[in-house]
Motif scaffolding. Sequence first.
Motif, short mmCIF file in Angstrom:
data_model
loop_
_atom_site.label_atom_id
_atom_site.label_comp_id
_atom_site.label_asym_id
_atom_site.label_seq_id
_atom_site.Cartn_x
_atom_site.Cartn_y
_atom_site.Cartn_z
N UNK A 65 0.86 -0.98 0.11
CA UNK A 65 0.03 -0.11 -0.01
C UNK A 65 0.89 1.27 0.00
N UNK A 66 0.97 2.18 -1.04
CA UNK A 66 0.09 1.72 -2.20
C UNK A 66 0.85 0.92 -3.32
N UNK A 67 -0.03 0.42 -3.99
CA UNK A 67 0.52 -0.63 -4.96
C UNK A 67 0.65 -0.18 -6.32
N UNK A 68 1.26 -0.58 -7.04
CA UNK A 68 1.54 -0.41 -8.58
C UNK A 68 2.93 0.25 -9.01
N UNK A 69 3.07 0.48 -10.27
CA UNK A 69 4.13 1.13 -10.82
C UNK A 69 4.53 2.42 -10.41
N UNK A 70 3.31 3.11 -10.58
CA UNK A 70 3.24 4.62 -10.51
C UNK A 70 3.86 4.85 -8.94
N UNK A 71 3.28 4.33 -7.90
CA UNK A 71 3.82 4.82 -6.57
C UNK A 71 5.13 4.28 -6.26
N UNK A 72 5.26 3.06 -6.96
CA UNK A 72 6.81 2.52 -6.68
C UNK A 72 7.78 3.36 -7.19
N UNK A 73 7.69 4.04 -8.45
CA UNK A 73 8.63 4.98 -9.17
C UNK A 73 8.56 6.26 -8.56
N UNK A 74 8.03 6.60 -7.26
CA UNK A 74 7.87 7.84 -6.86
C UNK A 74 9.22 8.84 -6.71
N UNK A 75 9.07 10.08 -7.41
CA UNK A 75 10.52 11.03 -7.42
C UNK A 75 11.09 10.98 -6.02
N UNK A 76 12.41 10.82 -6.13
CA UNK A 76 12.84 10.99 -4.66
C UNK A 76 14.24 11.87 -4.73
N UNK A 77 14.37 12.83 -5.61
CA UNK A 77 15.34 13.85 -5.58
C UNK A 77 14.97 14.82 -4.37
N UNK A 78 15.80 15.56 -3.50
CA UNK A 78 15.48 16.60 -2.77
C UNK A 78 16.25 17.60 -2.87
N UNK A 79 15.53 18.85 -2.42
CA UNK A 79 16.48 20.10 -2.70
C UNK A 79 16.13 20.86 -1.30
N UNK A 80 17.33 21.40 -0.99
CA UNK A 80 17.47 22.36 0.38
C UNK A 80 17.87 23.76 -0.38
N UNK A 81 17.24 24.71 -0.07
CA UNK A 81 17.49 26.19 -0.58
C UNK A 81 18.09 27.21 0.66
N UNK A 82 19.03 27.84 0.27
CA UNK A 82 19.58 29.08 1.19
C UNK A 82 20.22 30.18 0.35
N UNK A 83 19.85 31.20 1.38
CA UNK A 83 20.55 32.76 0.53
C UNK A 83 21.00 33.30 1.73
N UNK A 84 22.37 33.85 1.25
CA UNK A 84 23.34 34.46 2.28
C UNK A 84 23.33 33.61 3.51
#
Length: 358
Positions: free
Chosen positions: A175-194
């Motif tokens: 749960x959740x089953x299927x290829x769509x959920x299995x291929x969930x995007x997993x790149x992560x981003x962290x932003x900073x300024x000064x």
Amino acid sequence: MMNSNAASSSTANPDAAGSPDPPAPRRSSKRPKYSKFTQQELPACKPILTPKWVILTFLVVGIAFVPIGITSLLASRDVVEIVDRYETDCIPVANRTDKVAFIQSNASKTCTRQITVTKHMKRPVYVYYQLDNFYQNHRRYVKSRNDEQLKKRSKTSETSQCEPEDTTPDGKPIVPCGLIAWSLFNDTYTFSRNKRQLTVNKNGIAWKSDRDHKFGKEVFPSNFQNGTLIGGAHLDESIPLSKQEDLIVWMRTAALPTFRKLYGKIEVDLEENDIIDVILENNYNTYSFSGKKKLVLSTTSWLGGKNDFLGIAYLTVGGLCFFLALSFTIVYLATWRSFLPVMEQKSRRALSKFLEPE
């Protein structure tokens, strides 16, 4: 007497002389029942397309479409968009000959990027990830899900159409089953300024209709990404699916192989020439199918995101209508002038015949 009696007896008993012929069967007709609709006799408007009407129609369409096109194009040009492609730059030079082996290894995938803001970006600034050459519209991929399982707690064991990501090796439902959920995007981003972190708000990034009606508030992930081959991101099993907005956004499949999906929102203004430091985890495997990954920062206008196509389309149609109106006007005037001498000659002949004495 005998003849009269026989005649009377035959008249009284017609069956004695033989039964009459049975009535002929009614012939079935395929003719439809008459109505003005089926016979196309309803009142209709049949305009006569005279040259003046055609020219006027093209002129009106051109006058309407050109301002709409200019307004749409200006709204699109007001959108500030920054696109950073990183799938190659975030692979160490020594590993670029075999990118798939690197992305599947346990090596660190942390990558640092710098983005320069080219123009003032008014909040909220939308953060997207863009994938190229990823066919989410493939028939088997699109069907690899179970909507009843996503909505109802009582249907969590339903895994039909989810093959091959339907159950664990020991038979437990995913749960959740299927290829769509299995291929969930997993790149992560962290932003900073000064050297100050910019918070990315992930609330409200999915459609409200999806959160309320397609993903259950009492359905929790279980046995997800527990197999030997990990497809993408993991899910927190203590959070219901209706609040897993990254998953909800991902499972609204794209129609084209190049698409963007909303990652979050930065709720502060970004000034011109600001340097945004991005620390990203390059986890998602797009190298197996020669895909591309891009990080997108964008503002919006009343018309949505940056899209010049609508304005260009309106301008093209409006300009074409103006051109056709001008062309038809020139042809109409030239044709009318060529007929004038002929009409004058006919008028003179008729007048001379009328004035001739008898």
